[in-house]
Scaffold this active site. Structure first.
Site, short mmCIF file in Angstrom:
data_model
loop_
_atom_site.label_atom_id
_atom_site.label_comp_id
_atom_site.label_asym_id
_atom_site.label_seq_id
_atom_site.Cartn_x
_atom_site.Cartn_y
_atom_site.Cartn_z
N ARG A 1 -16.30 5.18 -4.23
CA ARG A 1 -15.85 4.76 -2.89
C ARG A 1 -15.93 5.93 -1.91
O ARG A 1 -16.40 5.79 -0.78
CB ARG A 1 -14.43 4.21 -2.99
N TYR B 1 -13.21 12.35 5.66
CA TYR B 1 -14.60 12.42 5.20
C TYR B 1 -15.46 13.35 6.06
O TYR B 1 -16.52 13.80 5.62
CB TYR B 1 -15.21 11.01 5.14
N LYS C 1 -5.42 -3.97 -0.08
CA LYS C 1 -4.28 -3.10 0.21
C LYS C 1 -3.74 -3.40 1.60
O LYS C 1 -4.51 -3.48 2.56
CB LYS C 1 -4.73 -1.64 0.12
N HIS D 1 -12.98 5.81 -8.16
CA HIS D 1 -12.71 6.03 -6.74
C HIS D 1 -13.69 7.03 -6.13
O HIS D 1 -13.89 7.03 -4.91
CB HIS D 1 -11.26 6.50 -6.55
N ARG E 1 -12.45 -0.64 -3.86
CA ARG E 1 -11.46 -0.14 -4.80
C ARG E 1 -11.63 -0.92 -6.10
O ARG E 1 -12.20 -2.00 -6.12
CB ARG E 1 -10.03 -0.34 -4.26
N HIS F 1 -9.11 0.99 6.17
CA HIS F 1 -8.07 1.97 6.49
C HIS F 1 -7.28 1.51 7.72
O HIS F 1 -7.87 1.10 8.72
CB HIS F 1 -8.67 3.34 6.78
#
Length: 345
Positions: A295, A327, A227, A292, A202, A318
């Site tokens: 990524r 994805y 995050k 982004h 990120r 995640h």
């Protein structure tokens, strides 16, 4: 008059816009102000719409929140910080609560009920065409505030949440990524973009890296307190490691891996966005690419090369595999093997 100040709305945010004639001395003074940036589309220097800047440029005061509501927001911010919520979350939640309490400025906090949230959604969020993600964020802030500080649970069944949009991530082909990274730019800029793509970072994760986070012996990058306050590691490309070594010899960063013009000062987020825009302008890519996208492209290319989804989840940081599973909808590995019935006609 040599300059003019106005309050303008730009991309749904309020700014103090300074319009200047070609006055070099005034321009230099404006450039020294905190958080100022030039906007060519508006043709003005933009500053955050703060009470201090309004006073400085002789503009009318902002809307004044009643003192009880202002105190409620202060208490909420203190609570969020004491629980070590990230700065971005504190700002997002406090801004969301401010928007809601501003809408009900004449109503006491203890009198607010579930129906008021529904009215706010319809009369403010929808009327002003705010996004569903913004609406969801504000609802989260409202519920957390009333549950923790007002000891009052708003019934979630009676609060209208927006239906979640099912958008596919934007993905670049390997050829497009290569074109971006090979566009004419200086060593620092190329290294930053290469590291984002090669590790699936990120924007803030890249800018928060320090020299010690690059482990050249184990060929990994350590991403700290990202995050969700989580640490993780990502494999470091051998080619990118060589780029980093050349970059380090040339720029000799002091504190952060990537620094601005002043030693020890973290590279600016907006400047990083400009780096990508500048690189794109030198390619034939017409898509509205953002940082982004790199990524997303990293994750999709890993999946297409046969990497297990569970590993991709770890690499991206995640919490839920459902986030990573998106994805599978943009990977062409299996789709390209499907033969269209049109070919049999």
């Amino acid at each position: 008059m040599k300059w003019e100040a106005r309050i303008i709305q730009w991309r749904k945010k309020s700014f103090v816009a300074i319009y200047l004639k070609h006055e070099p001395e005034l321009i230099e003074r404006i450039k020294r102000l905190e958080d100022v940036r030039w906007n060519a589309q508006v043709g003005a220097w933009l500053l955050p719409d703060t009470p201090e800047y309004r006073v400085q440029f002789r503009l009318p005061p902002q809307f004044v929140l009643n003192e009880k509501h202002a105190e409620a927001i202060r208490r909420f911010v203190m609570w969020l910080k004491s629980r070590r919520y990230s700065e971005n979350t504190v700002k997002a939640y406090s801004d969301g609560l401010y928007s809601f309490l501003k809408f009900y400025n004449e109503k006491a906090v203890e009198e607010i009920v579930e129906e008021d949230v529904i009215i706010y959604n319809n009369e403010f969020i929808l009327k002003n065409d705010h996004s569903s993600s913004y609406q969801n964020q504000v609802v989260n802030a409202i519920k957390l505030f009333f549950r923790t500080l007002e000891n009052k649970k708003l019934n979630p069944e009676l609060i209208h949440r927006p239906k979640r949009q099912k958008l596919l991530p934007n993905v670049l082909s390997k050829q497009e990524v290569k074109a971006i990274l090979e566009a004419p730019m200086n060593l620092k800029h190329r290294t930053m973009l290469a590291l984002i793509f090669s590790c699936g970072l990120r924007r803030n994760e890249l800018l928060n890296l320090k020299m010690a986070d690059i482990d050249s012996h184990r060929n990994i990058v350590i991403i700290r307190q990202s995050k969700g306050k989580k640490d993780r590691i990502a494999p470091l490309s051998v080619k990118v490691l060589e780029m980093l070594r050349v970059y380090f010899k040339a720029f000799k960063p002091k504190t952060w891996l990537f620094e601005g013009q002043k030693a020890g000062v973290q590279y600016d987020e907006r400047s990083l966005v400009s780096v990508l825009k500048s690189a794109l302008a030198k390619t034939n890519i017409k898509k509205p690419v953002s940082l982004h996208w790199l990524r997303h492209s990293y994750a999709t290319h890993l999946l297409e090369s046969g990497t297990d989804l569970r590993y991709i989840q770890e690499l991206l940081g995640h919490s839920s595999n459902k986030t990573t599973e998106i994805y599978t909808h943009v990977s062409t590995r299996n789709i390209q093997q499907i033969k269209s019935p049109f070919d049999d006609l």
